[in-house]
Design a protein around this motif. Structure first.
Motif, PDB file in Angstrom:
ATOM      1  N   LYS A 176       5.475   0.321   4.686  1.00  0.00           N
ATOM      2  CA  LYS A 176       6.225  -0.923   4.879  1.00  0.00           C
ATOM      3  C   LYS A 176       7.552  -0.675   5.586  1.00  0.00           C
ATOM      4  N   ALA A 177       8.297   0.306   5.125  1.00  0.00           N
ATOM      5  CA  ALA A 177       9.607   0.593   5.714  1.00  0.00           C
ATOM      6  C   ALA A 177       9.468   1.024   7.169  1.00  0.00           C
ATOM      7  N   ALA A 178       8.480   1.872   7.457  1.00  0.00           N
ATOM      8  CA  ALA A 178       8.268   2.355   8.823  1.00  0.00           C
ATOM      9  C   ALA A 178       7.849   1.207   9.744  1.00  0.00           C
ATOM     10  N   VAL A 179       7.029   0.301   9.233  1.00  0.00           N
ATOM     11  CA  VAL A 179       6.590  -0.847  10.028  1.00  0.00           C
ATOM     12  C   VAL A 179       7.770  -1.758  10.335  1.00  0.00           C
ATOM     13  N   ASN A 180       8.570  -2.066   9.331  1.00  0.00           N
ATOM     14  CA  ASN A 180       9.743  -2.920   9.547  1.00  0.00           C
ATOM     15  C   ASN A 180      10.707  -2.297  10.552  1.00  0.00           C
ATOM     16  N   ASP A 181      10.877  -0.986  10.452  1.00  0.00           N
ATOM     17  CA  ASP A 181      11.788  -0.284  11.358  1.00  0.00           C
ATOM     18  C   ASP A 181      11.266  -0.329  12.795  1.00  0.00           C
ATOM     19  N   PHE A 182       9.968  -0.100  12.970  1.00  0.00           N
ATOM     20  CA  PHE A 182       9.382  -0.124  14.309  1.00  0.00           C
ATOM     21  C   PHE A 182       9.477  -1.514  14.922  1.00  0.00           C
ATOM     22  N   LEU A 183       9.182  -2.536  14.128  1.00  0.00           N
ATOM     23  CA  LEU A 183       9.266  -3.903  14.630  1.00  0.00           C
ATOM     24  C   LEU A 183      10.692  -4.234  15.066  1.00  0.00           C
ATOM     25  N   SER A 184      11.663  -3.794  14.287  1.00  0.00           N
ATOM     26  CA  SER A 184      13.058  -4.082  14.645  1.00  0.00           C
ATOM     27  C   SER A 184      13.438  -3.392  15.950  1.00  0.00           C
ATOM     28  N   LYS A 185      12.888  -2.196  16.193  1.00  0.00           N
ATOM     29  CA  LYS A 185      13.181  -1.470  17.431  1.00  0.00           C
ATOM     30  C   LYS A 185      12.519  -2.135  18.633  1.00  0.00           C
ATOM     31  N   LEU A 186      11.289  -2.650  18.447  1.00  0.00           N
ATOM     32  CA  LEU A 186      10.633  -3.370  19.534  1.00  0.00           C
ATOM     33  C   LEU A 186      11.405  -4.643  19.873  1.00  0.00           C
ATOM     34  N   ILE A 187      11.845  -5.349  18.845  1.00  0.00           N
ATOM     35  CA  ILE A 187      12.593  -6.590  19.052  1.00  0.00           C
ATOM     36  C   ILE A 187      13.912  -6.312  19.769  1.00  0.00           C
ATOM     37  N   ALA A 188      14.529  -5.162  19.470  1.00  0.00           N
ATOM     38  CA  ALA A 188      15.785  -4.801  20.129  1.00  0.00           C
ATOM     39  C   ALA A 188      15.573  -4.575  21.624  1.00  0.00           C
ATOM     40  N   VAL A 189      14.385  -4.101  21.987  1.00  0.00           N
ATOM     41  CA  VAL A 189      14.070  -3.895  23.407  1.00  0.00           C
ATOM     42  C   VAL A 189      13.696  -5.214  24.067  1.00  0.00           C
ATOM     43  N   ASN A 190      12.868  -5.979  23.375  1.00  0.00           N
ATOM     44  CA  ASN A 190      12.422  -7.280  23.891  1.00  0.00           C
ATOM     45  C   ASN A 190      12.191  -8.217  22.715  1.00  0.00           C
ATOM     46  N   PRO A 191      13.037  -9.218  22.525  1.00  0.00           N
ATOM     47  CA  PRO A 191      12.920 -10.133  21.384  1.00  0.00           C
ATOM     48  C   PRO A 191      11.583 -10.856  21.294  1.00  0.00           C
ATOM     49  N   ASN A 192      10.874 -10.937  22.414  1.00  0.00           N
ATOM     50  CA  ASN A 192       9.587 -11.630  22.421  1.00  0.00           C
ATOM     51  C   ASN A 192       8.401 -10.698  22.156  1.00  0.00           C
ATOM     52  N   ALA A 193       8.681  -9.405  22.014  1.00  0.00           N
ATOM     53  CA  ALA A 193       7.599  -8.434  21.887  1.00  0.00           C
ATOM     54  C   ALA A 193       6.993  -8.391  20.492  1.00  0.00           C
ATOM     55  N   ALA A 194       7.775  -8.764  19.496  1.00  0.00           N
ATOM     56  CA  ALA A 194       7.332  -8.690  18.108  1.00  0.00           C
ATOM     57  C   ALA A 194       8.169  -9.663  17.292  1.00  0.00           C
ATOM     58  N   ALA A 195       7.897  -9.715  15.995  1.00  0.00           N
ATOM     59  CA  ALA A 195       8.662 -10.601  15.117  1.00  0.00           C
ATOM     60  C   ALA A 195       8.879  -9.911  13.779  1.00  0.00           C
ATOM     61  N   ALA A 196       9.989 -10.210  13.155  1.00  0.00           N
ATOM     62  CA  ALA A 196      10.224  -9.722  11.795  1.00  0.00           C
ATOM     63  C   ALA A 196       9.218 -10.398  10.872  1.00  0.00           C
ATOM     64  N   VAL A 197       8.729  -9.668   9.894  1.00  0.00           N
ATOM     65  CA  VAL A 197       7.700 -10.206   8.983  1.00  0.00           C
ATOM     66  C   VAL A 197       8.271 -10.389   7.589  1.00  0.00           C
ATOM     67  N   SER A 198       7.632 -11.250   6.822  1.00  0.00           N
ATOM     68  CA  SER A 198       8.067 -11.485   5.443  1.00  0.00           C
ATOM     69  C   SER A 198       7.483 -10.418   4.527  1.00  0.00           C
ATOM     70  N   ASP A 199       8.037 -10.305   3.343  1.00  0.00           N
ATOM     71  CA  ASP A 199       7.483  -9.381   2.352  1.00  0.00           C
ATOM     72  C   ASP A 199       6.047  -9.757   2.000  1.00  0.00           C
ATOM     73  N   GLU A 200       5.739 -11.057   2.097  1.00  0.00           N
ATOM     74  CA  GLU A 200       4.405 -11.527   1.763  1.00  0.00           C
ATOM     75  C   GLU A 200       3.349 -11.016   2.748  1.00  0.00           C
ATOM     76  N   PHE A 201       3.782 -10.555   3.909  1.00  0.00           N
ATOM     77  CA  PHE A 201       2.855 -10.011   4.905  1.00  0.00           C
ATOM     78  C   PHE A 201       2.162  -8.758   4.399  1.00  0.00           C
ATOM     79  N   TYR A 202       2.797  -8.036   3.532  1.00  0.00           N
ATOM     80  CA  TYR A 202       2.276  -6.749   3.057  1.00  0.00           C
ATOM     81  C   TYR A 202       1.470  -6.906   1.774  1.00  0.00           C
ATOM     82  N   TYR A 203       0.260  -6.349   1.804  1.00  0.00           N
ATOM     83  CA  TYR A 203      -0.558  -6.280   0.571  1.00  0.00           C
ATOM     84  C   TYR A 203      -0.192  -4.973  -0.117  1.00  0.00           C
ATOM     85  N   LEU A 204       0.402  -5.061  -1.287  1.00  0.00           N
ATOM     86  CA  LEU A 204       0.922  -3.876  -1.968  1.00  0.00           C
ATOM     87  C   LEU A 204       0.092  -3.504  -3.193  1.00  0.00           C
ATOM     88  N   GLY A 205      -1.085  -4.103  -3.325  1.00  0.00           N
ATOM     89  CA  GLY A 205      -1.923  -3.850  -4.490  1.00  0.00           C
ATOM     90  C   GLY A 205      -2.605  -2.489  -4.443  1.00  0.00           C
TER      91      GLY A 205
END
Length: 343
Positions: free
Chosen positions: A314-343
């Motif tokens: 989860k942490a690595a995914v959030n970090d990667f998404l934030s880096k993509l968004i920093a390069v191009n805001p339209n390339a990805a989106a921040a996700v909610s905690d509900e996006f992750y299945y943690l079961g």
């Protein structure tokens, strides 16, 4: 006498019918066992299906499709895919709220490598700044491959710019990034770039195909390692309909187990077997990304196919998404905690 015979026959028929009904009921129960669709684009992500395909589990129907049609399988009022493998950035933009689909885990971790010719150095974390003043031709510069390269350069504090062509003015104090189109098959040494960023299986094919030429390609770096060491970067993810997870978790867990065992399966799989399994589930008429000429054990290894559960990435995914968004805001989106299945 005739009346007694008719009664006996009727009883026999009823008993047979009852026995048949019970039997059919059992068969019907088996027939009604759920069959879940699993969609995946061809290419490196499709290698994540192999262990599951080898199980011949009738509860899952796999479909390898064009990357251009993946979005349609997880969108709309009644999305077709029960489970789907798709690029992380696309999943973040389409499914990031977690209201319909949840991410079960990452399945591939990057398949991008540098090619070069002549005496250019092998790129490492210690000498990546040697790219300053040079031109790097990148396949899909404006999509995840190129965005990951740009995010990596930012991570190392290395300035860069994009150039429209090799004839354009180059910066001596920046890395010059050139769009090489979307088809890695068109990349050749004659373009004249210092380095090229390409995905597998094109990388291995290019090295092999130019081996006897005057300017042969050679492997010149691993973008996955430059970005995230042995973990690479979260490239493609497995998502599932939230309703399936909530109502029939047993099947979701079973599919997850197949993905978990996939790296071990691929390590010992014969190339012919891999190609055969993928051919059986690929969309008719779709040109295969892999064939007997461009797939071998090294290419499979270079595709970084391994499963990591959402709770562990989860942490690595959030970090990667934030880096993509920093390069191009339209390339990805921040996700909610509900996006992750943690079961």
């Amino acid at each position: 006498m005739k009346k007694s015979f008719k009664i006996a026959m009727a009883a026999t028929v009823c008993a047979a019918a009852l026995f048949s009904a019970v039997g059919c009921g059992d068969d019907s129960s088996d027939a009604k066992a759920p069959v879940y669709s699993v969609y995946c684009p061809d290419g490196a992500p499709a290698l994540s299906l192999l262990n599951g395909l080898s199980k011949e589990d009738e509860n899952f129907k796999y479909r390898v499709i064009s990357s251009a049609t993946v979005q349609a399988q997880v969108t709309g009022g009644k999305p077709a895919a029960d489970f789907c493998v798709l690029p992380l950035n696309l999943a973040s933009k389409l499914l990031g709220t977690g209201s319909v689909y949840q991410m079960l885990g990452t399945v591939t971790n990057g398949n991008l490598y540098f090619l070069t010719t002549g005496d250019n150095a092998l790129l490492t974390s210690e000498n990546l700044n040697t790219l300053v003043g040079k031109t790097v031709g990148a396949v899909q510069l404006t999509n995840v491959p190129g965005l990951t390269l740009q995010a990596t350069l930012k991570q190392y504090g290395i300035p860069y710019q994009t150039v429209a062509s090799l004839q354009a003015e180059k910066a001596e104090d920046k890395v010059n990034l050139l769009q090489m189109g979307s088809d890695a098959g068109n990349v050749t040494p004659v373009f004249g770039c210092d380095y090229y960023l390409c995905p597998e299986p094109a990388v291995t094919a290019k090295i092999k195909g130019t081996a006897n030429s005057q300017t042969p390609f050679k492997l010149a770096g691993n973008l996955q390692e430059l970005y995230g060491g042995e973990n690479g970067y979260p490239q493609a993810v497995l998502v599932a309909k939230k309703s399936i997870i909530e109502e029939n978790k047993t099947y979701a867990d079973r599919l997850i187990s197949y993905f978990k065992g996939n790296a071990e399966y691929l390590a010992g799989a014969e190339t012919a077997t891999v190609l055969s399994l993928l051919d059986k589930v690929r969309t008719d008429g779709l040109a295969p990304a892999f064939n007997e000429k461009n797939l071998n054990a090294q290419v499979i290894q270079n595709c970084s196919v391994r499963y990591t559960e959402a709770k562990n990435c989860k942490a690595a995914v959030n970090d990667f998404l934030s880096k993509l968004i920093a390069v191009n805001p339209n390339a990805a989106a921040a996700v909610s905690d509900e996006f992750y299945y943690l079961g």
